[in-house]
Each structure stands twice: as C-alpha cells, then as structure tokens.
Design a protein around this motif. Structure first.
Motif, PDB file in Angstrom:
ATOM      1  N   LEU A 201       0.473  -1.272   0.157  1.00 43.21           N
ATOM      2  CA  LEU A 201      -0.245  -0.244  -0.080  1.00 43.21           C
ATOM      3  C   LEU A 201       0.616   1.082  -0.381  1.00 43.21           C
ATOM      4  CD1 LEU A 201      -2.996   1.026  -0.316  1.00 43.21           C
ATOM      5  CD2 LEU A 201      -2.695   1.245   2.948  1.00 43.21           C
ATOM      6  N   ALA A 202       0.062   2.474  -0.798  1.00 42.50           N
ATOM      7  CA  ALA A 202       0.905   3.456  -0.833  1.00 42.50           C
ATOM      8  C   ALA A 202       0.526   4.307  -0.597  1.00 42.50           C
ATOM      9  CB  ALA A 202       1.439   3.772  -2.868  1.00 42.50           C
ATOM     10  N   ASN A 203       1.102   6.080  -0.382  1.00 45.24           N
ATOM     11  CA  ASN A 203       0.144   6.672   0.294  1.00 45.24           C
ATOM     12  C   ASN A 203      -1.398   7.404  -0.287  1.00 45.24           C
ATOM     13  OD1 ASN A 203       2.064   6.537   2.723  1.00 45.24           O
ATOM     14  ND2 ASN A 203       2.744   8.688   2.115  1.00 45.24           N
ATOM     15  N   ASP A 204      -1.005   7.221  -1.964  1.00 47.64           N
ATOM     16  CA  ASP A 204      -1.408   7.951  -2.811  1.00 47.64           C
ATOM     17  C   ASP A 204      -3.040   6.736  -3.044  1.00 47.64           C
ATOM     18  OD1 ASP A 204       0.060   5.900  -4.124  1.00 47.64           O
ATOM     19  OD2 ASP A 204       0.527   7.120  -5.882  1.00 47.64           O
ATOM     20  N   MET A 205      -2.964   5.759  -2.792  1.00 50.17           N
ATOM     21  CA  MET A 205      -3.568   4.480  -2.577  1.00 50.17           C
ATOM     22  C   MET A 205      -4.612   4.695  -1.628  1.00 50.17           C
ATOM     23  SD  MET A 205      -3.477   2.732  -6.042  1.00 50.17           S
ATOM     24  CE  MET A 205      -2.075   3.214  -7.242  1.00 50.17           C
ATOM     25  N   TRP A 206      -5.451   5.514  -0.157  1.00 52.30           N
ATOM     26  CA  TRP A 206      -5.446   5.168   0.898  1.00 52.30           C
ATOM     27  C   TRP A 206      -6.453   5.247   0.523  1.00 52.30           C
ATOM     28  CZ3 TRP A 206      -5.231   2.483   5.353  1.00 52.30           C
ATOM     29  CH2 TRP A 206      -3.574   2.621   5.651  1.00 52.30           C
ATOM     30  N   GLY A 207      -6.957   5.965  -0.093  1.00 56.84           N
ATOM     31  CA  GLY A 207      -8.845   6.638  -1.690  1.00 56.84           C
ATOM     32  C   GLY A 207      -8.793   5.271  -1.984  1.00 56.84           C
ATOM     33  N   ILE A 208      -8.688   4.895  -2.780  1.00 54.59           N
ATOM     34  CA  ILE A 208      -8.995   3.463  -3.028  1.00 54.59           C
ATOM     35  C   ILE A 208      -9.013   2.372  -2.076  1.00 54.59           C
ATOM     36  CG2 ILE A 208      -7.961   1.702  -5.438  1.00 54.59           C
ATOM     37  CD1 ILE A 208      -7.168   3.957  -6.919  1.00 54.59           C
ATOM     38  N   TYR A 209      -8.101   2.334  -1.341  1.00 51.17           N
ATOM     39  CA  TYR A 209      -8.758   1.215  -0.439  1.00 51.17           C
ATOM     40  C   TYR A 209     -10.106   1.141   0.575  1.00 51.17           C
ATOM     41  CZ  TYR A 209      -8.139  -1.243   3.598  1.00 51.17           C
ATOM     42  OH  TYR A 209      -8.472  -2.190   5.409  1.00 51.17           O
ATOM     43  N   PHE A 210     -10.384   2.785   1.491  1.00 56.48           N
ATOM     44  CA  PHE A 210     -11.199   2.774   1.798  1.00 56.48           C
ATOM     45  C   PHE A 210     -12.941   3.107   0.512  1.00 56.48           C
ATOM     46  CE2 PHE A 210      -8.228   5.499   4.144  1.00 56.48           C
ATOM     47  CZ  PHE A 210      -8.445   4.764   5.758  1.00 56.48           C
ATOM     48  N   ALA A 211     -12.352   3.139  -0.936  1.00 50.89           N
ATOM     49  CA  ALA A 211     -13.649   3.143  -0.785  1.00 50.89           C
ATOM     50  C   ALA A 211     -14.367   1.710  -1.816  1.00 50.89           C
ATOM     51  CB  ALA A 211     -13.247   4.034  -2.459  1.00 50.89           C
ATOM     52  N   GLY A 212     -12.451   1.153  -1.762  1.00 53.13           N
ATOM     53  CA  GLY A 212     -13.107  -0.731  -2.226  1.00 53.13           C
ATOM     54  C   GLY A 212     -13.181  -1.612  -0.095  1.00 53.13           C
ATOM     55  N   PHE A 213     -13.675  -0.549   0.351  1.00 54.84           N
ATOM     56  CA  PHE A 213     -13.960  -1.328   1.988  1.00 54.84           C
ATOM     57  C   PHE A 213     -15.889  -0.970   1.564  1.00 54.84           C
ATOM     58  CE2 PHE A 213     -15.686  -0.443   5.510  1.00 54.84           C
ATOM     59  CZ  PHE A 213     -14.759  -1.944   6.801  1.00 54.84           C
ATOM     60  N   LEU A 232     -17.764  -8.771  -8.034  1.00 53.86           N
ATOM     61  CA  LEU A 232     -18.313  -7.072  -8.723  1.00 53.86           C
ATOM     62  C   LEU A 232     -16.907  -6.350  -7.803  1.00 53.86           C
ATOM     63  CD1 LEU A 232     -21.527  -7.774  -7.487  1.00 53.86           C
ATOM     64  CD2 LEU A 232     -20.845  -7.460  -9.644  1.00 53.86           C
ATOM     65  N   VAL A 233     -16.665  -6.501  -6.592  1.00 52.97           N
ATOM     66  CA  VAL A 233     -15.358  -4.971  -5.769  1.00 52.97           C
ATOM     67  C   VAL A 233     -13.958  -5.425  -7.082  1.00 52.97           C
ATOM     68  CG1 VAL A 233     -13.691  -5.004  -4.726  1.00 52.97           C
ATOM     69  CG2 VAL A 233     -16.294  -5.107  -3.582  1.00 52.97           C
ATOM     70  N   ALA A 234     -14.200  -6.081  -7.552  1.00 52.59           N
ATOM     71  CA  ALA A 234     -12.896  -6.738  -8.509  1.00 52.59           C
ATOM     72  C   ALA A 234     -12.857  -6.077  -9.342  1.00 52.59           C
ATOM     73  CB  ALA A 234     -12.305  -8.373  -8.683  1.00 52.59           C
ATOM     74  N   PHE A 235     -13.536  -6.243 -10.066  1.00 51.17           N
ATOM     75  CA  PHE A 235     -14.102  -5.854 -11.203  1.00 51.17           C
ATOM     76  C   PHE A 235     -14.440  -3.647 -10.984  1.00 51.17           C
ATOM     77  CE2 PHE A 235     -17.025  -9.314 -12.734  1.00 51.17           C
ATOM     78  CZ  PHE A 235     -15.684  -9.982 -14.107  1.00 51.17           C
ATOM     79  N   ILE A 236     -13.804  -3.453  -9.940  1.00 51.10           N
ATOM     80  CA  ILE A 236     -14.469  -2.009  -9.720  1.00 51.10           C
ATOM     81  C   ILE A 236     -12.848  -2.140  -9.897  1.00 51.10           C
ATOM     82  CG2 ILE A 236     -14.371  -0.256  -8.325  1.00 51.10           C
ATOM     83  CD1 ILE A 236     -17.323  -1.792  -7.997  1.00 51.10           C
ATOM     84  N   GLY A 237     -11.981  -2.364  -9.532  1.00 50.29           N
ATOM     85  CA  GLY A 237     -10.545  -2.203  -9.369  1.00 50.29           C
ATOM     86  C   GLY A 237      -9.456  -2.142 -10.427  1.00 50.29           C
ATOM     87  N   ILE A 238     -10.407  -3.609 -11.509  1.00 44.25           N
ATOM     88  CA  ILE A 238      -9.619  -3.791 -12.619  1.00 44.25           C
ATOM     89  C   ILE A 238     -10.206  -2.551 -13.494  1.00 44.25           C
ATOM     90  CG2 ILE A 238      -9.962  -4.370 -14.490  1.00 44.25           C
ATOM     91  CD1 ILE A 238     -10.125  -7.010 -13.047  1.00 44.25           C
ATOM     92  N   ALA A 239     -10.867  -1.935 -13.209  1.00 40.06           N
ATOM     93  CA  ALA A 239     -11.723  -0.926 -13.890  1.00 40.06           C
ATOM     94  C   ALA A 239     -11.147   0.558 -13.275  1.00 40.06           C
ATOM     95  CB  ALA A 239     -13.078  -0.318 -13.971  1.00 40.06           C
ATOM     96  N   ILE A 240     -10.793   0.377 -12.188  1.00 43.82           N
ATOM     97  CA  ILE A 240      -9.693   2.136 -11.228  1.00 43.82           C
ATOM     98  C   ILE A 240      -8.570   1.414 -12.448  1.00 43.82           C
ATOM     99  CG2 ILE A 240      -8.974   3.333  -9.524  1.00 43.82           C
ATOM    100  CD1 ILE A 240     -11.436   2.107  -8.513  1.00 43.82           C
TER     101      ILE A 240
END
Length: 264
Positions: A201-213, A232-240
C-alpha cells in the motif's frame, strides 16, 4: 483408517512440498491445496472454506533470505485434517494448525541447512559444465523435503485418527480453549492481509482502499449482489487500474521526447 487416503495424502503432500520451492506452479497454495486435501478426506466444502481462509492468512507471508514464515503447505493440510477428522470448526482448526505450520518451517530450514553442504557439488558440476550434477542436487533436495512433509502429513493423519474421540470430548469439556483457538484463527486472516497491505500500500492509494471497503460493505448487504461481492469489487478495481494506466500513458506521451512519449 483408510489406506487409500493415507497413500493419496502422502503423494499430494510430496508434490505440494516440492512445488513450493522447486516447481513453483502455485499448486501448494492453500486455495488450491486444501480443496484437494478435502477431496481426499471426503469433504471438499471444508477444504474450500479452510483453503480460502488460510490463503488470506498466508498471502503476505513471504520468505526473506533464510527466514521462513510458518509453512503454508503443512499448516493447510493439518487444518483440513483437524476439521474433518476431529470435528473442529474452521477457525479452531486454523488456530490449532499454526503449531504444525511452525514445525513445517523448521523442517524447511533444516533441509536447506543440510543442502548447504551439497552445494559444493553443484558448483563443481557447473564449473565442469555438467548439468546432470546440478540436476542431481535438485532432485536430492526435492526428495528430502517432499519425503519429510509426506511423513509429517501421514503422522498427523494417523495421530488424529487415534485421538479424534478424545479431541471431540476435549472440545466439549473445555469449550473455552476451543473458543480461544477460534478467535485466534479468525484474527489470522486479517493479520495476513495487513502484512500484504504494509508491503504494497502506497500513500496515494488510501482513497482507493477506503472506496473498495465501502463498496464491499454496500454490495455485501444487498441481497441481489451479496453472492458476488468480491467479484464485483474486483471488477471495480480492474476498472480503476485500467483508467489509471491509460491516463498515465497519455500524460507520458504528451509530456516527453518531443511528443513521442517513452513507450510506457
């Protein structure tokens, strides 16, 4: 005691052991190995449940140099045996299997220490351009490690077959112990994933982490999507990830090398 089960258990454990360090086809990973053990033991569902949970426990545990984490192969196998033969629930089986996973770590370290004395032969074969000498050393290593793991798995099988009744009674008389094992097993999956996050986890990924949660929490509580929440969450991650990649490619092509980009 089923002789066919014992033979199959020994064979697949041997394969898992050599796959972990020599074949590296990922067959040894709990998500694959545990369902196979469950199939041999006659309960694939328990194998799948333990394999998925144990994979989360071990996903961040990687060997660094000579330091070996608790062994995923032996721990996963024994966890399935505890669940099927002793009647432990999934969490308690995982908690009890940690001792065997640590013992598997010692077996790996012992094997590697012994193989250090044989490496001079491999160096000599390499200097003399004799691939057969190097192959021989590798085969010796695989035979030792695979055999030790197979023996330990069979010992665990036979031992649990012998003490399954007393263990079942123990779980009833000392339910607080089983409760502790269940709590420990339940926590381990989060510890494993936390280790992975600490590495990746990098500092600029915290937003994506909380969005996934948040997405997992929302999708998991809707009856129409709860059965496919992870997918479904995996598909969202792939799209991002695709959007981020394409954006960086466009910025790279527009910014450097006279508008030609750097090809990334």
């Amino acid at each position: 005691m089923d002789v066919i089960q014992i033979v199959l258990l020994a064979v697949v454990t041997f394969i898992f052991a050599i796959d972990q360090f020599s074949l590296t086809e990922l067959v040894y990973r709990p998500i694959i190995a545990c369902p196979i053990i469950g199939l041999i033991m006659g309960d694939v569902n328990i194998g799948l449940e333990i394999g998925g949970t144990y994979e989360l426990m071990m996903v961040g545990n990687m060997p660094v140099g000579g330091a070996q984490p608790p062994n995923a192969v032996l721990g996963g196998i024994v966890a399935v045996l505890f669940a099927v033969k002793a009647g432990f629930d999934t969490q308690a089986a995982l908690g009890a299997s940690v001792v065997f996973a640590l013992f598997g770590q010692y077996v790996v370290t012992l094997t590697f220490s012994f193989m250090a004395f044989l490496m001079a032969g491999a160096d000599k074969a390499a200097a003399e351009a004799k691939p057969s000498g190097i192959v021989k050393v590798n085969f010796i290593s695989m035979a030792i490690l695979g055999s030790l793991f197979a023996v330990l798995a069979v010992v665990a099988y036979v031992g649990l077959d012998t003490v399954a009744g007393p263990l079942d009674q123990f779980s009833k008389d000392f339910s607080w112990v089983m409760g502790g094992l269940s709590a420990a097993g339940g926590m381990m999956r989060y510890v494993g994933f936390a280790i992975l996050l600490k590495i990746m986890l990098a500092n600029d990924m915290w937003g994506i982490y909380f969005a996934g949660f948040a997405a997992a929490a929302l999708l998991g509580n809707v009856s129409a999507t709860s059965g496919a929440t992870l997918l479904l969450v995996a598909f969202i991650g792939i799209a991002i990830a695709m959007y981020d990649f394409n954006t960086n490619v466009k910025l790279s092509n527009a910014g450097g090398n006279g508008g030609q980009g750097d090809g990334i």
